[in-house]
Scaffold this active site. Structure first.
Site, PDB file in Angstrom:
ATOM      1  N   GLN A  39       0.825  -1.220   0.000  1.00  0.00           N
ATOM      2  CA  GLN A  39       0.000   0.000   0.000  1.00  0.00           C
ATOM      3  C   GLN A  39       0.855   1.265   0.000  1.00  0.00           C
ATOM      4  O   GLN A  39       0.327   2.359  -0.202  1.00  0.00           O
ATOM      5  CB  GLN A  39      -0.930   0.026   1.218  1.00  0.00           C
ATOM      6  CG  GLN A  39      -2.004  -1.049   1.218  1.00  0.00           C
ATOM      7  CD  GLN A  39      -3.095  -0.827   0.160  1.00  0.00           C
ATOM      8  OE1 GLN A  39      -3.241   0.255  -0.398  1.00  0.00           O
ATOM      9  NE2 GLN A  39      -3.844  -1.879  -0.133  1.00  0.00           N
TER      10      GLN A  39
ATOM     11  N   CYS B  13     -10.168  -9.094   0.706  1.00  0.00           N
ATOM     12  CA  CYS B  13     -10.273 -10.541   0.876  1.00  0.00           C
ATOM     13  C   CYS B  13     -11.393 -10.895   1.838  1.00  0.00           C
ATOM     14  O   CYS B  13     -12.002 -11.935   1.725  1.00  0.00           O
ATOM     15  CB  CYS B  13      -8.965 -11.106   1.412  1.00  0.00           C
ATOM     16  SG  CYS B  13      -7.545 -10.432   0.588  1.00  0.00           S
TER      17      CYS B  13
HETATM   18  C1  LIG Z   1      -0.862  -4.668   2.555  1.00  0.00           C
HETATM   19  C2  LIG Z   1      -1.176  -5.707   1.516  1.00  0.00           C
HETATM   20  N1  LIG Z   1      -0.367  -6.771   1.400  1.00  0.00           N
HETATM   21  C3  LIG Z   1      -0.585  -7.721   0.478  1.00  0.00           C
HETATM   22  C4  LIG Z   1      -1.665  -7.652  -0.383  1.00  0.00           C
HETATM   23  C5  LIG Z   1      -1.861  -8.718  -1.412  1.00  0.00           C
HETATM   24  O1  LIG Z   1      -1.482  -8.232  -2.688  1.00  0.00           O
HETATM   25  P1  LIG Z   1      -2.023  -8.922  -4.022  1.00  0.00           P
HETATM   26  O2  LIG Z   1      -3.474  -8.590  -4.130  1.00  0.00           O
HETATM   27  O3  LIG Z   1      -1.194  -8.322  -5.125  1.00  0.00           O
HETATM   28  O4  LIG Z   1      -1.784 -10.389  -3.897  1.00  0.00           O
HETATM   29  C6  LIG Z   1      -2.550  -6.572  -0.274  1.00  0.00           C
HETATM   30  C7  LIG Z   1      -3.756  -6.499  -1.114  1.00  0.00           C
HETATM   31  O5  LIG Z   1      -4.819  -6.122  -0.653  1.00  0.00           O
HETATM   32  C8  LIG Z   1      -2.289  -5.566   0.691  1.00  0.00           C
HETATM   33  O6  LIG Z   1      -3.079  -4.500   0.823  1.00  0.00           O
END
Ligand SMILES: Cc1ncc(COP(=O)(O)O)c(C=O)c1O
Length: 383
Positions: free
Chosen positions: A181, A329
Site C-alpha cells: 500500500q 479478501c
Molecule cells: C498490505 C497488503 N499486502 C498484500 C496484499 C496482497 O497483494 P495482491 O493482491 O497483489 O496479492 C494486499 C492487497 O490487498 C495488501 O493491501
C-alpha cells in the site's frame, strides 16, 4: 448511472498509458524470454528493460528485483523463503510480526506455525501503530525474521519502519516490509532504508493484476518458493509475464512521477472528506480509525456511529458509490476486521467502520457527492 470508485486500496483501474504499453507489446511480441532465438531475445530485452525501469524508481539494483504474481506471492516468498533458508543453516525458528498485517502475512505465519515455527504477533495501540519497544522485547536468540507492513491497508497507519529496521540490523535479523500500500503513496528509497526484503504489487498502483515484485537486498538470500525453469536467477521459476511486467514498470513510473504532488492531492481528498463528514454529520458521530498524522494519504477509515457497516456499504453501492469495510479478501463476508479488533475499539466503532480509499480519477466533487449521500442514507436509516 455514473459510478464513484472510492476503493483504490482494494484494486485500481489500469492507467490508459499502462494499457497502451501492454497492448503495444502484446501486438508485436510474444516470445519466451528463455528462448535463445531472436523472438526470445526480444522478449528478454523488454523484461530487462522493465526491471531496469523499476529499479531506477525504487533506487535499487535491477538484480535485487524478483518478479512475482503479486503482493501475496511476494509476502509468501519472503516468509517461507527466509524460514527455509535460515532454519536449515542456523536452526533458528522464530518470527516477529504484528497483529494487523495483511492475511498474506498472517495466514502464512499460521501455516509456518503448523510447520513448527514460533511466531510472536506484536500488538498495536488504538491508532494501529506498533511500539518498537514491543518488537525489541520480542526478539529472541532464535529470531530469524521480522516482518512489519509499511502502511496498513485497512486504516492506513504507517509504521516506524526505519526504527524497526535499524533494530533488526543491529541484532542481525532479516527485516521484511510489506510495502504493497505504500508504493506510490509514500516517498521512500529502498537503498537507504534498513530493509532486506520488500513486497510490491502492481494492481494497487494502476497497473495490471497478477504482477508484483519482491525486492531482495543483494546481501539477502532466501530459498525459492517455485522450482522449475530457473527464471529470475533461480529465485522464481516460471515463464515471465512480460506484458504484465511492462505494465507494472509503466505503473511504477507513473506512480512515482511527481509523487510529492500526488501525495498532496490525495491527502487533500482524504482530509476534505473527513472534515465534510464531521461538519455535516456532527463531530460526535464520526470517528477516525487510524493514526491522525502517521498515515497513508489515500486511506480514510471512519466509523459512522449508529450506521452498521454492511447497511451503509449496500446503500452507498445503490447510490453508485464503491467503498469497503476493510481488506478486499474479507469484504465479501464482512467479518469483523482483525485490524480494528487489534486496536481494541469499542463495539459501536467496530460495527460501523467504513474504508474510503482514493486514487486515479477521484475529485473533490466525488467527495462532496459521497458525503451528501451518506447524510441522506443516515437520515433515512434514522427514520
Ligand atoms: C498490505 C497488503 N499486502 C498484500 C496484499 C496482497 O497483494 P495482491 O493482491 O497483489 O496479492 C494486499 C492487497 O490487498 C495488501 O493491501
Amino acid at each position: 448511472m455514473s459510478y464513484i470508485y472510492l476503493d483504490h486500496a482494494a484494486t485500481t483501474p489500469m492507467h490508459p498509458e499502462v494499457i497502451e504499453e501492454m497492448t503495444r507489446y502484446m501486438r508485436e511480441h510474444f516470445g519466451n524470454a528463455s528462448s535463445v532465438h531472436r523472438v526470445g531475445r526480444e522478449a528478454k530485452h523488454y523484461l530487462n528493460q522493465a526491471r531496469d525501469r523499476i529499479a531506477a524508481r525504487l533506487h535499487c539494483q535491477p538484480n535485487e528485483i524478483v518478479f512475482t504474481s503479486g503482493g501475496t506471492e511476494s509476502d509468501n516468498m519472503a516468509l517461507f523463503g527466509a524460514v527455509s533458508y535460515e532454519r536449515d543453516r542456523s536452526g533458528k525458528n522464530h518470527i516477529i510480526t504484528s497483529q494487523i498485517e495483511h492475511h498474506a502475512i498472517l495466514h502464512t505465519c499460521a501455516q509456518l506455525e503448523r510447520m513448527g515455527m514460533e511466531v510472536t504477533y506484536v500488538p498495536v495501540d488504538a491508532t494501529g501503530r506498533v511500539d518498537v519497544a514491543d518488537i525489541e522485547a520480542a526478539i529472541r536468540p532464535e529470531t530469524l525474521l521480522i516482518s512489519i507492513m509499511y502502511g496498513n491497508n485497512e486504516v492506513g497507519t504507517v509504521q516506524p519502519i526505519r526504527e524497526i529496521g535499524t533494530l533488526a540490523r543491529a541484532r542481525g535479523i532479516r527485516f521484511h516490509v510489506d510495502a504493497v500500500q505504500a508504493l506510490g503513496a509514500c516517498l521512500f528509497d529502498v537503498s537507504e532504508l534498513p530493509v532486506d526484503l520488500m513486497s510490491f504489487s502492481s494492481h494497487k498502483i494502476n497497473g495490471p493484476q497478477g504482477v508484483g515484485a519482491l525486492y531482495m537486498a543483494r546481501s539477502t538470500t532466501v530459498d525459492p518458493l517455485l522450482f522449475g525453469g530457473s527464471q529470475e536467477r533461480k529465485r522464481r521459476s516460471g515463464t515471465e509475464n512480460i506484458a504484465g511486467i511492462l505494465g507494472f514498470a509503466k505503473a511504477v513510473e507513473l506512480a512515482t512521477d511527481s509523487l510529492d504532488d500526488k501525495i498532496h492531492t490525495t491527502s487533500h481528498l482524504r482530509s476534505t472528506m473527513f472534515q465534510l463528514l464531521q461538519s455535516q454529520l456532527g463531530t460526535e458521530r464520526v470517528v477516525l480509525n487510524g493514526h491522525p498524522t502517521e498515515c497513508l494519504p489515500h486511506i480514510l477509515n471512519v466509523s459512522l456511529l449508529g450506521a452498521p457497516t454492511e447497511t451503509m456499504l449496500m446503500n452507498l453501492d445503490m447510490e453508485g458509490i464503491a467503498a469497503a469495510s476493510g481488506s478486499a479478501c474479507t469484504s465479501g463476508s464482512l467479518e469483523t476486521s482483525h485490524v480494528l479488533q487489534a486496536m481494541h475499539l469499542s463495539d459501536e466503532v467496530l460495527q460501523s467502520a467504513v474504508r474510503f480509499s482514493f486514487g486515479l480519477g477521484n475529485t473533490i466533487k466525488d467527495v462532496e457527492f459521497t458525503v451528501q449521500k451518506i447524510a441522506t442514507i443516515l437520515s433515512r436509516m434514522r427514520k
